[in-house]
Design an enzyme around this catalytic site. Structure first.
Site, short mmCIF file in Angstrom:
data_model
loop_
_atom_site.label_atom_id
_atom_site.label_comp_id
_atom_site.label_asym_id
_atom_site.label_seq_id
_atom_site.Cartn_x
_atom_site.Cartn_y
_atom_site.Cartn_z
N LYS A 22 0.86 -1.33 0.30
CA LYS A 22 0.17 -0.40 0.23
C LYS A 22 0.68 1.12 0.25
CE LYS A 22 -1.62 2.06 4.33
NZ LYS A 22 -1.25 2.73 4.41
N ASN A 23 2.16 1.20 1.03
CA ASN A 23 2.53 2.55 1.21
C ASN A 23 3.63 3.09 -0.05
OD1 ASN A 23 1.22 3.08 3.04
ND2 ASN A 23 2.60 2.80 4.55
N CYS A 115 -3.77 13.03 12.93
CA CYS A 115 -5.40 11.63 12.47
C CYS A 115 -4.80 11.08 13.31
CB CYS A 115 -4.98 10.26 11.42
SG CYS A 115 -3.37 10.09 11.19
N ARG A 120 0.64 14.58 12.97
CA ARG A 120 1.28 14.44 11.93
C ARG A 120 2.12 15.41 10.98
NH1 ARG A 120 -0.98 8.80 9.16
NH2 ARG A 120 0.81 9.14 7.84
N ILE A 122 3.42 18.80 8.45
CA ILE A 122 3.97 18.28 6.90
C ILE A 122 4.90 20.02 6.57
CG2 ILE A 122 1.89 17.37 6.04
CD1 ILE A 122 1.73 19.87 4.59
N ASP A 306 4.09 0.56 11.44
CA ASP A 306 3.09 0.51 11.20
C ASP A 306 3.17 -1.39 11.78
OD1 ASP A 306 2.75 2.53 9.90
OD2 ASP A 306 3.20 1.18 8.19
N ARG A 398 -8.68 -0.49 5.10
CA ARG A 398 -7.84 0.18 3.78
C ARG A 398 -6.35 0.37 2.98
NH1 ARG A 398 -6.15 4.69 7.66
NH2 ARG A 398 -4.83 5.29 5.85
N1 EPU Z 1 6.93 14.70 10.97
C1 EPU Z 1 7.10 15.55 11.20
N2 EPU Z 1 7.20 17.05 9.75
C2 EPU Z 1 6.51 16.66 8.77
C3 EPU Z 1 6.76 15.27 8.36
C4 EPU Z 1 6.59 13.97 9.30
O1 EPU Z 1 7.80 16.14 11.64
O2 EPU Z 1 6.49 17.17 7.67
C5 EPU Z 1 7.20 13.30 12.31
C6 EPU Z 1 6.01 12.87 11.67
O3 EPU Z 1 5.02 13.73 13.05
C7 EPU Z 1 6.02 11.35 12.68
C8 EPU Z 1 7.82 11.02 11.81
O4 EPU Z 1 7.38 12.48 11.60
O5 EPU Z 1 6.67 11.95 13.98
C9 EPU Z 1 8.06 9.72 11.01
O6 EPU Z 1 6.13 10.47 9.20
P1 EPU Z 1 6.64 10.13 8.59
O7 EPU Z 1 6.70 12.20 7.86
O8 EPU Z 1 7.31 8.96 8.16
O9 EPU Z 1 5.37 9.52 8.03
P2 EPU Z 1 4.29 9.43 7.08
O10 EPU Z 1 4.96 9.78 5.43
O11 EPU Z 1 2.91 10.59 6.73
C10 EPU Z 1 3.78 7.23 6.79
C11 EPU Z 1 3.73 6.03 6.46
C12 EPU Z 1 2.92 5.54 7.33
C13 EPU Z 1 4.34 5.13 8.55
C14 EPU Z 1 4.69 6.15 8.35
C15 EPU Z 1 6.30 6.00 9.40
C16 EPU Z 1 2.21 5.81 4.25
C17 EPU Z 1 1.02 6.56 2.93
N3 EPU Z 1 2.44 5.85 5.44
O12 EPU Z 1 3.60 8.18 6.39
O13 EPU Z 1 1.90 4.51 7.62
O14 EPU Z 1 3.37 4.52 9.67
O15 EPU Z 1 5.17 6.56 7.41
O16 EPU Z 1 6.44 4.55 8.94
O17 EPU Z 1 3.32 5.54 3.84
C18 EPU Z 1 0.18 3.14 8.16
O18 EPU Z 1 0.11 2.09 7.02
O19 EPU Z 1 -0.57 2.54 8.58
C19 EPU Z 1 0.50 4.20 8.42
C20 EPU Z 1 0.00 4.59 9.18
#
Ligand code: EPU
Length: 420
Positions: A22-23, A115, A120, A122, A306, A398
């Site tokens: 998925k990811n 969520c 989360r 960006i 995850d 999902r």
């Molecule tokens: N973070 C920041 N600033 C940012 C982005 C992230 O501080 O701009 C922090 C987040 O708050 C968190 C950490 O960095 O503490 C890591 O977050 P990351 O950005 O890596 O997560 P993501 O890219 O939003 C993806 C997966 C998640 C998975 C995470 C970590 C997808 C669609 N989602 O999320 O998957 O948990 O990486 O490996 O790829 C799931 O599949 O159930 C799921 C939640």
């Protein structure tokens, strides 16, 4: 809303085929926005998140067709506007921002919101876009990013919890069409990011360093269409491995990439689970009593966040104390109170959950709160005595293709109760 009725206590036996990740597929689908030529993606799992990403791309103007596990996307002409109602439904849709900025140099996408697993933010995605020369404005809940031209730059994308998966994906997708060279330090090393980079390179991008914390991207004028097979889902594979161990069963996990699973398999072995590589497959079986084991989630190649909830479900069955520490998402412990309804003893202390394991679980009605928490509740229900009802299983749909069907194939007594 559908629910699952699980009659627990039956060890899982047999073979299960792992689906595409998925990811990996979500950002790869978004990457097709970078070219006006058609793209073909194989090994796409049948998931509601994937359908939803297809709808977003369609809304942006792309033609999307799905046939079996193959998705064809043709983004000949697109617009740069990601509406709130679309984006808020799935956090992963934030990764349309990078390709829209890269191709159109102008995008307006809703902020995704938090969520249940954490805030989360960006900020790191936006830091990367700004480093490439984009002007960023936040207005009425929308991010507007625009640039006359994007220019390659050196940047550091590490944050509070280390690297960011979708942040890296987004900035790479914006940088592939920028002028000159971009160097990203503290880039995410997750296999899903590597898969995206392989797809982008197949489209004509020039990216090196995939799988390492330093990515070098040499901008190109345009990308072309490409065909790609998505990697197998390492989180799905880990979930079935844990389910096999939790039920005292023996399962052959087919099509799993062992090289993506080292941290999980290492912990399973530490917990007394036998894991053997059988060619391209993985045989998992319990070897007597489980042992308690401490787990800390980390960015790849560490133990994945995850899989934290599923591992906690397993540790409720291991006599002794296991400390499970969550380092990626601050509130990813929603499953704790639901596991307690099945009789698990877990206490939360800051970022750690202390699991007093070894007591048999007994069935109850529980509520799924997010995708991986739901998987943990299903595992706990399979291991528990009696009947467990897991409500709100749309969370699990999902991210797990046909989980009830696959589990039934392994002998589980699990039934989907459809909402009438
Ligand atoms: N973070 C920041 N600033 C940012 C982005 C992230 O501080 O701009 C922090 C987040 O708050 C968190 C950490 O960095 O503490 C890591 O977050 P990351 O950005 O890596 O997560 P993501 O890219 O939003 C993806 C997966 C998640 C998975 C995470 C970590 C997808 C669609 N989602 O999320 O998957 O948990 O990486 O490996 O790829 C799931 O599949 O159930 C799921 C939640």
């Amino acid at each position: 809303m559908d629910s699952f009725l699980i009659k627990g206590g039956t060890p899982l036996h047999g073979e299960v085929q792992i689906s595409g990740a998925k990811n990996a597929v979500l950002p790869i689908m978004a990457a097709t926005l970078l070219t006006s030529e058609p793209c073909v993606i194989h090994g796409v799992p049948d998931l509601s998140d994937v359908k939803f990403m297809g709808q977003i791309l369609g809304w942006l103007g792309a033609k999307v067709s799905v046939e079996g596990g193959t998705v064809r996307i043709h983004a000949r002409k697109i617009k740069g506007d990601g509406d709130y109602d679309l984006v808020r439904k799935m956090r992963g849709s934030v990764c349309i921002m990078g390709p829209l900025l890269g191709r159109l140099k102008n995008t307006r996408v809703s902020l995704p919101g938090g969520c249940v697993i954490g805030a989360r933010p960006i900020n790191l995605h936006l830091k990367g876009f700004a480093a490439l020369g984009a002007k960023i404005r936040i207005e009425k809940g929308y991010v507007k990013a625009s640039a006359r031209r994007l220019v390659g730059a050196a940047m550091f994308l590490g944050g509070r919890a280390g690297s960011t998966v979708l942040g890296t994906a987004n900035v790479v997708m914006a940088a592939v069409l920028a002028e000159g060279v971009t160097v990203i330090e503290s880039a995410a090393c997750e296999p899903e990011v590597v898969d995206l980079i392989n797809f982008l390179n197949a489209m004509g991008a020039k990216i090196s360093g995939a799988g390492s914390p330093t990515l070098t991207i040499t901008g190109v004028k345009q990308l072309h269409g490409a065909e790609h097979e998505v990697i197998p889902d390492r989180i799905e594979a880990a979930t079935y491995a844990i389910a096999a161990a939790a039920t005292n069963g023996e399962v052959l996990i087919k099509g799993a990439r062992v090289d993506h699973l080292h941290a999980v398999l290492d912990k399973l072995r530490e917990a007394g689970v036998v894991v053997e590589r059988k060619g391209a497959n993985l045989l998992v079986r319990r070897n007597g009593r489980l042992k308690s084991s401490d787990v800390t989630t980390l960015p790849y190649a560490g133990f994945p966040t995850d899989v934290q909830a599923q591992m906690m479900a397993l540790m409720t069955q291991a006599p002794g104390i296991s400390i499970i520490t969550e380092r990626i998402f601050e509130s990813r412990f929603m499953h704790v109170s639901e596991l307690a309804r099945l009789g698990a003893e877990v206490e939360i202390e800051g970022p750690s959950a202390i699991v007093k394991g070894g007591k048999p679980l007994s069935g109850a009605e529980v509520m799924a709160s997010d995708l991986r928490a739901s998987a943990a509740l299903v595992i706990a229900g399979l291991a528990a005595k009696g009947t467990t009802q897991v409500n709100r299983v749309y969370h699990i749909d999902r991210g797990y293709e046909n989980i009830d069907g696959k589990l039934r194939g392994l002998g589980a007594r699990i039934q989907r109760i459809e909402e009438t």
